[in-house]
Motif scaffolding. Structure first.
Motif, PDB file in Angstrom:
ATOM      1  N   ARG A 164      31.135  17.657  30.941  1.00  7.41           N
ATOM      2  CA  ARG A 164      30.874  16.575  29.988  1.00  7.41           C
ATOM      3  C   ARG A 164      30.508  15.277  30.706  1.00  7.41           C
ATOM      4  N   ARG A 168      26.963  13.429  30.575  1.00  7.70           N
ATOM      5  CA  ARG A 168      26.915  12.043  30.084  1.00  7.70           C
ATOM      6  C   ARG A 168      26.242  11.149  31.120  1.00  7.70           C
ATOM      7  N   GLU A 172      22.680   9.092  30.684  1.00  6.45           N
ATOM      8  CA  GLU A 172      22.583   7.647  30.908  1.00  6.45           C
ATOM      9  C   GLU A 172      21.488   7.296  31.903  1.00  6.45           C
TER      10      GLU A 172
END
Length: 177
Positions: A164, A168, A172
């Motif tokens: 995760r 993430r 970004e």
């Protein structure tokens, strides 16, 4: 006068078949640290009945008050999170029993919290404490034991939290403004 907390030398407790001598201590300390679960939003120490049941499930004996348990648990979690020895925990006066078995002293707590503290003291004394970590993943904060050879494990689970966080981070970096 030396103000350092003294952790007595103790032999590892006898363990059930198939477990390393300190696996029970590791499991107990982790279970205690994880009595709060950020992901599920649960807190065992919010309810004296749940705390009592947790102590029964762990076969630890009488459950002391939740306030003392919360203070010690939070101090231990802080120590693990910041990589320090839980000095304040071991300067806490908590009754324990010292027993001789075949001339070898063993320590046990007289209640559930005493047993957790004895297990934590054994882990500190034997160098296992430094392998207990708190997962840094947002919303997880699960305590785990780093069994990696070089003590480099970061996540409680690479498949879940690590994946995760990496996904993430990738999003970004690759999201256009």
């Amino acid at each position: 006068m030396n103000s350092r907390a003294v952790v007595p030398e103790v032999d590892p407790p006898s363990s059930p078949e198939g477990l390393e001598p300190f696996d029970r201590d590791i499991e107990l300390v982790l279970a205690f640290l994880n009595t709060c679960d950020a992901e599920k939003g649960t807190e065992v120490l919010d309810d004296p009945g749940q705390w009592q049941q947790w102590c029964i499930d762990q076969d630890l004996g009488k459950a002391p008050g939740v306030d003392a348990a919360r203070e010690i648990r939070d101090t231990m979690r802080y120590a693990v999170s910041y990589g320090v020895r839980p000095r304040a925990v071991f300067e806490t006066a908590w009754p324990v029993h010292v027993r001789l078995h075949n001339g070898v002293p063993t320590l046990t707590g007289i209640d559930a919290l005493g047993n957790v503290l004895v297990a934590a003291a054994r882990l500190v004394h034997t160098g296992h404490w430094d392998r207990i970590k708190i997962c840094p993943a947002e919303g997880c904060l699960w305590a785990f034991y780093d069994r990696s050879r070089n003590r480099s494990r970061t996540w409680c689970s690479m498949r879940v939290c690590g994946n995760r966080e990496k996904a993430r981070s990738w999003r970004e970096r690759h999201t256009t403004a």
